[in-house]
Write a protein that holds these residues in place. Structure first.
Motif, PDB file in Angstrom:
ATOM      1  N   UNK A  49       0.602  -0.412   0.080  1.00 13.11           N
ATOM      2  CA  UNK A  49       0.200  -0.030  -0.007  1.00 13.11           C
ATOM      3  C   UNK A  49       1.091   1.334  -0.011  1.00 13.11           C
ATOM      4  N   UNK A  50       1.899   0.893   0.529  1.00  9.43           N
ATOM      5  CA  UNK A  50       2.885   2.306   0.202  1.00  9.43           C
ATOM      6  C   UNK A  50       3.625   2.336  -1.072  1.00  9.43           C
ATOM      7  N   UNK A  51       3.421   1.300  -2.009  1.00  9.62           N
ATOM      8  CA  UNK A  51       4.181   1.271  -3.038  1.00  9.62           C
ATOM      9  C   UNK A  51       4.472   3.015  -3.757  1.00  9.62           C
TER      10      UNK A  51
ATOM     11  N   UNK B  87       1.770 -12.447   1.214  1.00  9.90           N
ATOM     12  CA  UNK B  87       0.562 -11.307   2.683  1.00  9.90           C
ATOM     13  C   UNK B  87      -0.177 -11.748   2.230  1.00  9.90           C
ATOM     14  N   UNK B  88      -0.925 -12.461   1.221  1.00 16.96           N
ATOM     15  CA  UNK B  88      -2.222 -13.455   0.921  1.00 16.96           C
ATOM     16  C   UNK B  88      -2.456 -14.430   1.405  1.00 16.96           C
ATOM     17  N   UNK B  89      -1.533 -14.743   2.222  1.00 14.18           N
ATOM     18  CA  UNK B  89      -1.417 -16.221   2.329  1.00 14.18           C
ATOM     19  C   UNK B  89      -1.378 -16.029   4.282  1.00 14.18           C
ATOM     20  N   UNK B  90      -0.478 -15.279   4.513  1.00 14.12           N
ATOM     21  CA  UNK B  90      -0.968 -14.937   6.276  1.00 14.12           C
ATOM     22  C   UNK B  90      -2.335 -13.998   6.388  1.00 14.12           C
ATOM     23  N   UNK B  91      -2.803 -13.607   5.472  1.00 17.73           N
ATOM     24  CA  UNK B  91      -4.362 -13.517   6.128  1.00 17.73           C
ATOM     25  C   UNK B  91      -5.327 -14.232   5.537  1.00 17.73           C
ATOM     26  N   UNK B  92      -4.712 -15.382   5.436  1.00 13.54           N
ATOM     27  CA  UNK B  92      -5.556 -16.877   5.426  1.00 13.54           C
ATOM     28  C   UNK B  92      -5.686 -17.713   6.483  1.00 13.54           C
ATOM     29  N   UNK B  93      -4.557 -17.823   7.299  1.00 16.32           N
ATOM     30  CA  UNK B  93      -4.004 -18.670   8.085  1.00 16.32           C
ATOM     31  C   UNK B  93      -5.665 -18.465   8.954  1.00 16.32           C
ATOM     32  N   UNK B  94      -5.368 -20.294   9.101  1.00 21.86           N
ATOM     33  CA  UNK B  94      -7.064 -20.497  10.035  1.00 21.86           C
ATOM     34  C   UNK B  94      -8.791 -19.884   9.611  1.00 21.86           C
ATOM     35  N   UNK B  95      -7.790 -19.770   8.400  1.00 17.59           N
ATOM     36  CA  UNK B  95      -9.871 -18.748   7.967  1.00 17.59           C
ATOM     37  C   UNK B  95     -10.736 -20.026   6.866  1.00 17.59           C
ATOM     38  N   UNK B  96     -12.209 -19.742   6.741  1.00 21.04           N
ATOM     39  CA  UNK B  96     -12.046 -20.722   6.075  1.00 21.04           C
ATOM     40  C   UNK B  96     -12.823 -19.912   5.303  1.00 21.04           C
ATOM     41  N   UNK B  97     -13.289 -20.966   3.817  1.00 20.66           N
ATOM     42  CA  UNK B  97     -14.175 -20.270   2.942  1.00 20.66           C
ATOM     43  C   UNK B  97     -15.167 -19.687   3.318  1.00 20.66           C
TER      44      UNK B  97
ATOM     45  N   UNK C 140     -17.706  -9.251   1.697  1.00 21.55           N
ATOM     46  CA  UNK C 140     -16.391  -8.125   1.161  1.00 21.55           C
ATOM     47  C   UNK C 140     -16.450  -6.881   1.118  1.00 21.55           C
ATOM     48  N   UNK C 141     -15.739  -5.994   1.364  1.00 24.76           N
ATOM     49  CA  UNK C 141     -15.986  -4.535   1.358  1.00 24.76           C
ATOM     50  C   UNK C 141     -16.686  -3.882  -0.097  1.00 24.76           C
ATOM     51  N   UNK C 142     -16.800  -2.823  -0.518  1.00 21.44           N
ATOM     52  CA  UNK C 142     -16.966  -1.895  -1.149  1.00 21.44           C
ATOM     53  C   UNK C 142     -15.459  -1.289  -2.533  1.00 21.44           C
ATOM     54  N   UNK C 143     -15.182  -2.123  -1.701  1.00 19.49           N
ATOM     55  CA  UNK C 143     -13.892  -1.709  -2.898  1.00 19.49           C
ATOM     56  C   UNK C 143     -13.872  -3.825  -3.910  1.00 19.49           C
TER      57      UNK C 143
ATOM     58  N   UNK D 194      -1.512  -1.399  -6.008  1.00 17.66           N
ATOM     59  CA  UNK D 194      -0.394  -1.178  -6.232  1.00 17.66           C
ATOM     60  C   UNK D 194      -1.271   0.511  -6.522  1.00 17.66           C
ATOM     61  N   UNK D 195      -2.252   0.250  -6.788  1.00 18.26           N
ATOM     62  CA  UNK D 195      -3.151   1.548  -7.672  1.00 18.26           C
ATOM     63  C   UNK D 195      -4.132   1.911  -6.510  1.00 18.26           C
ATOM     64  N   UNK D 196      -3.885   1.459  -5.049  1.00 17.12           N
ATOM     65  CA  UNK D 196      -4.465   1.501  -4.125  1.00 17.12           C
ATOM     66  C   UNK D 196      -6.322   1.320  -4.290  1.00 17.12           C
ATOM     67  N   UNK D 197      -6.730   0.109  -5.418  1.00 14.80           N
ATOM     68  CA  UNK D 197      -7.602   0.326  -5.404  1.00 14.80           C
ATOM     69  C   UNK D 197      -8.469  -0.424  -3.619  1.00 14.80           C
ATOM     70  N   UNK D 198      -7.342  -1.896  -3.381  1.00 16.86           N
ATOM     71  CA  UNK D 198      -7.224  -2.589  -2.157  1.00 16.86           C
ATOM     72  C   UNK D 198      -6.792  -1.879  -1.217  1.00 16.86           C
ATOM     73  N   UNK D 199      -6.799  -2.401   0.101  1.00 14.10           N
ATOM     74  CA  UNK D 199      -5.910  -2.245   1.155  1.00 14.10           C
ATOM     75  C   UNK D 199      -5.936  -3.821   1.880  1.00 14.10           C
ATOM     76  N   UNK D 200      -5.060  -3.881   2.818  1.00 11.04           N
ATOM     77  CA  UNK D 200      -4.328  -4.888   3.648  1.00 11.04           C
ATOM     78  C   UNK D 200      -6.070  -5.112   4.035  1.00 11.04           C
ATOM     79  N   UNK D 201      -7.170  -4.476   4.764  1.00  9.00           N
ATOM     80  CA  UNK D 201      -8.285  -4.811   5.031  1.00  9.00           C
ATOM     81  C   UNK D 201      -9.102  -6.180   4.409  1.00  9.00           C
ATOM     82  N   UNK D 202      -8.728  -5.833   2.837  1.00  9.47           N
ATOM     83  CA  UNK D 202      -9.140  -6.562   1.629  1.00  9.47           C
ATOM     84  C   UNK D 202      -8.575  -8.622   1.893  1.00  9.47           C
TER      85      UNK D 202
END
Length: 389
Positions: free
Chosen positions: A6-8, A48-58, A64-67, A162-170
């Motif tokens: 997000x800081x790129x 990063x995407x991998x880390x955010x789904x550890x222990x999470x179920x489909x 999802x968000x408005x983004x 990279x263009x800021x459409x998503x944040x790490x919350x997504x």
């Protein structure tokens, strides 16, 4: 430590956007890519995407968000285009159906309008993003699909990030919601148009088409208290947990269209099942993706680079510059299909074009009513198990 995407630094001027093109023509180009910031950004994004789904179920993905909601809408539109473009009568061939080319063109025609739905996306960036998007659905000329096309979808998501459409919350939803829906759509395309596996070996015994569902799927299970990798051989466990975990869902899908054991048609998956923990499987998948997808010339010769994911110039990479000057007259040239062939390599890596292989769906319905009506990923209507051959 991974890079905060997000800081790129983001391209801001319309003239800075460049429609992606191929740059990797030799081992020297591949090595330059592996040293590049774009390569590191891709690795970091996968991690990063991998880390955010550890222990999470489909089943816990949510809406999802408005983004991210516009992205799901785009995937639904692609599916509708496919449904409105049925396969042609091609019962004399078990290979890719020609109607896929019509579908591909329709997606291309709709692409700009589809991208205009994305919140916060600069209009000037759309031509660059469209190239990754269109290449995410398969190869029009060969009517096939493989890990390189899946890689394009990953790059599309990375560029949007990279263009800021998503944040790490997504990030959690990007995997469990967006990417998994992409897999659903791809299974529909694969079963409807009988897409051939790109190359003659599938993804090294994992799956005829995909890699990332296994990587992130192992990430989901990384800290599971009870399930172990050997559970893929237990039908009751698969039935109970397929809806929750990508890895197990992929195993169930493979079992639904192929007979015999994984040992025969998916030996790599069978070997992996002997690993003690999902954590080790997850780390192994990361290393394998880096080496066997991002590190293989037959795959990465088709990679695309623009302004958001740039390829290093010879001036930026002195080692590349020196090698290219030494081998200026020795660079391989693409054939009529846009493929390059590397002299002296052995094994499947020579076989970038692959020996044409009929899809499992085509083989499953050989001799039956062409396409068995309307095949789908979830119901798999008309798809029968096939013997391994």
């Amino acid at each position: 430590m991974t890079t905060d995407l997000n800081n790129v630094e983001q391209p801001i001027a319309s003239t800075s956007y460049i429609p992606p093109t191929k740059y990797i023509l030799s081992k020297a180009h591949l090595a330059a890519f592996q040293r590049s910031k774009s390569h590191q950004d891709i690795i970091d994004f996968v991690d990063d995407l991998n880390d955010h789904v550890v222990g999470k179920k489909l089943t816990e993905a949510g809406e999802g968000s408005e983004r991210t909601k516009p992205i799901l809408g785009i995937l639904e539109s692609v599916l509708e285009i496919a449904k409105s473009t049925p396969p042609v009568d091609n019962k004399l061939s078990r290979f890719g159906n020609p109607a896929f080319k019509t579908f591909y063109d329709k997606v291309g025609e709709a692409s700009s309008k589809l991208h205009s739905r994305i919140n916060g996306l600069p209009a000037e960036a759309i031509p660059e993003l469209e190239v990754y998007f269109k290449e995410s659905w398969g190869n029009k000329q060969r009517v096939d699909y493989g890990s390189g096309m899946e890689f394009n979808f990953l790059c599309w998501l990375l560029c949007l990030t990279k263009l800021g459409v998503f944040t790490k919350d997504d990030y959690e939803f990007l995997v469990l919601g967006v990417f998994w829906r992409y897999i659903d759509v791809m299974r529909y395309l694969q079963s409807t148009y009988w897409l051939e596996p790109a190359g003659s070996h599938g993804v090294w015994g994992l799956d005829d088409y995909h890699f990332l569902p296994f990587l992130w799927g192992a990430g989901q299970l990384k800290d599971h208290k009870h399930l172990r990798p050997k559970a893929i051989h237990d039908q009751e466990i698969l039935e109970a947990f397929t809806k929750d975990y990508m890895y197990l869902s992929c195993i169930s899908f493979i079992n639904s269209i192929k007979t015999a054991s994984l040992r025969w048609h998916s030996p790599m998956l069978d070997d992996i099942s002997a690993v003690k923990t999902w954590s080790k499987v997850n780390e192994g998948m990361k290393k394998m993706y880096k080496a066997e997808v991002l590190g293989k010339l037959p795959v990465m010769q088709h990679a695309l680079f623009g302004s958001i994911l740039p390829f290093p110039t010879p001036d930026q990479d002195p080692e590349l510059k020196k090698t290219l000057e030494e081998e200026a007259n020795d660079l391989p040239q693409p054939d009529e299909h846009g493929h390059i062939h590397v002299k002296g390599e052995t094994g499947w890596t020579m076989d970038c074009c692959g020996i044409p292989v009929p899809s499992a769906f085509a083989a499953a319905q050989d001799g039956a009513t062409p396409h068995g009506g309307t095949p789908t990923y979830t119901a798999r209507s008309g798809i029968k198990p096939i013997p391994f051959d």
